[in-house]
Write a protein that holds these residues in place. Sequence first.
Motif, mmCIF file in Angstrom:
data_model
loop_
_atom_site.group_PDB
_atom_site.id
_atom_site.type_symbol
_atom_site.label_atom_id
_atom_site.label_comp_id
_atom_site.label_asym_id
_atom_site.label_seq_id
_atom_site.Cartn_x
_atom_site.Cartn_y
_atom_site.Cartn_z
ATOM 1 N N ALA A 147 0.836 -1.210 0.000
ATOM 2 C CA ALA A 147 0.000 0.000 0.000
ATOM 3 C C ALA A 147 0.869 1.257 0.000
ATOM 4 N N VAL A 148 1.918 1.255 0.808
ATOM 5 C CA VAL A 148 2.821 2.413 0.874
ATOM 6 C C VAL A 148 3.529 2.612 -0.464
ATOM 7 N N LEU A 149 4.002 1.520 -1.065
ATOM 8 C CA LEU A 149 4.709 1.605 -2.349
ATOM 9 C C LEU A 149 3.789 2.120 -3.455
ATOM 10 N N ILE A 150 2.520 1.665 -3.460
ATOM 11 C CA ILE A 150 1.551 2.127 -4.463
ATOM 12 C C ILE A 150 1.366 3.640 -4.348
ATOM 13 N N ALA A 151 1.218 4.104 -3.108
ATOM 14 C CA ALA A 151 1.002 5.537 -2.888
ATOM 15 C C ALA A 151 2.235 6.350 -3.300
ATOM 16 N N ARG A 152 3.405 5.863 -2.945
ATOM 17 C CA ARG A 152 4.632 6.594 -3.277
ATOM 18 C C ARG A 152 4.858 6.629 -4.788
ATOM 19 N N ASP A 153 4.512 5.545 -5.462
ATOM 20 C CA ASP A 153 4.646 5.517 -6.920
ATOM 21 C C ASP A 153 3.759 6.580 -7.558
ATOM 22 N N PHE A 154 2.528 6.722 -7.038
ATOM 23 C CA PHE A 154 1.611 7.737 -7.572
ATOM 24 C C PHE A 154 2.159 9.140 -7.331
ATOM 25 N N LYS A 155 2.668 9.375 -6.117
ATOM 26 C CA LYS A 155 3.167 10.711 -5.768
ATOM 27 C C LYS A 155 4.459 11.070 -6.501
ATOM 28 N N SER A 156 5.189 10.058 -6.968
ATOM 29 C CA SER A 156 6.474 10.325 -7.638
ATOM 30 C C SER A 156 6.308 10.803 -9.065
ATOM 31 N N LYS A 157 5.092 10.682 -9.610
ATOM 32 C CA LYS A 157 4.863 11.085 -10.997
ATOM 33 C C LYS A 157 4.880 12.616 -11.107
ATOM 34 N N PRO A 158 5.473 13.139 -12.158
ATOM 35 C CA PRO A 158 5.576 14.603 -12.316
ATOM 36 C C PRO A 158 4.211 15.279 -12.322
ATOM 37 N N VAL A 159 3.269 14.660 -13.023
ATOM 38 C CA VAL A 159 1.914 15.208 -13.078
ATOM 39 C C VAL A 159 0.956 14.172 -12.474
ATOM 40 N N GLN A 160 0.301 14.582 -11.412
ATOM 41 C CA GLN A 160 -0.591 13.657 -10.719
ATOM 42 C C GLN A 160 -2.027 13.855 -11.172
ATOM 43 N N SER A 161 -2.687 12.764 -11.455
ATOM 44 C CA SER A 161 -4.082 12.807 -11.890
ATOM 45 C C SER A 161 -4.983 13.261 -10.745
ATOM 46 N N GLU A 162 -6.099 13.881 -11.123
ATOM 47 C CA GLU A 162 -7.073 14.292 -10.102
ATOM 48 C C GLU A 162 -7.894 13.105 -9.588
ATOM 49 N N LEU A 163 -7.804 11.972 -10.308
ATOM 50 C CA LEU A 163 -8.541 10.773 -9.895
ATOM 51 C C LEU A 163 -7.593 9.590 -9.850
ATOM 52 N N PHE A 164 -7.591 8.890 -8.724
ATOM 53 C CA PHE A 164 -6.775 7.671 -8.572
ATOM 54 C C PHE A 164 -7.718 6.501 -8.291
#
Length: 356
Positions: free
Chosen positions: A241-258
């Motif tokens: 769960a932590v790795l999934i969240a960190r992977d999302f946050k590491s992206k330069p542009v984060q989507s408004e919907l996950f």
Amino acid sequence: QPDDRGLIGDVPVLRVTRRGPEAVHFVQAALEPGAEVLLSLDWERRFDHMQQHSGQHLITAVVEQMFGFKTTSWELGRQRSVIELDTPSMTAEQIEALERSVNEKIRERVPVMVRELAADDPEIETVRSRGLPDDHVGPVRVVDIKGIDSNMCCGTHVSNLSDLQVIKLLGTEKGKKNKINLVFLAGNRVLKSIEQSYNTEKALTSLLKNGPGEHVEAVKRLQSSVKLLQKNNLNLIRDIAVLIARDFKSKPVQSELFVLHRKEGDSEFMNIIANEIGTEETLLFLTVGDEKEAGLFLLAGPVEAVENLGPRVAELLGGKGAGKRGRFQGKATKMSRRAEVQALLQEFISHRSPEA
């Protein structure tokens, strides 16, 4: 005592009840009045009831003689029978002595006889009884175990204690206030129980690869191993769960919907992701469980959006949920509709975007 079963001619008897002095039979199909028919009795059922009922009379009489414990009620169950005794407890030694005594009486081949007494016969006062039904008419039926017990009873019984074969007292269970339930088997039920226990023991021996005397310890070891594996699995799921969240946050542009679905997981797994990502700007739709049927869901994000969308998400998923402070979670029964939820959320985001 449960009623008999059988056939009237070729018509099954579904139930028999007493109405005053009459036995009322409920049958599967109508019968021709006045027709001559052959009655067939389900003897296996009848004899089983005879053994359990006579066994109860014997136990009731002997336990009162030995320890003064009176029977206040009893139940003839489908697999085991229970006698309610007016005592808060029985020791293992008392149960063992009682079992030994009733089986001695069986080996002595004591006769069991049925008598009928007139309702005004003074001997009725000396007979064990819990009273007659209000609608009783005619003579009073008494069942005697010679030299042991006389009991007012309308049930079916063996003619000799030897027909009981054996009685096994399984132990006691907590009953009503200051009472215990004595559990027992009589006759063929003891044989069936032994057969079932043997088959279970044989199956466990094959599965556990050890002897019957080691089964309990083997199961305890397996339980300990399973608990350890479950704990390790839970820790791994949390790390994922932590790795999934960190992977999302590491992206330069984060989507408004996950959006994420994972078969393995629980509500903690979803909340860890929500905590790690943060929900001030991003709308999260997380699900765990079966891909098409039952599971759990979490909608997290800006408070106003979640309050608006949460109940609609639950409705689409055929579930129920509740939430506060930007989180709405619950149980779903139609996980196959996750795509519809995602479309709803995408539409909501497109309408709130400045470009819209």
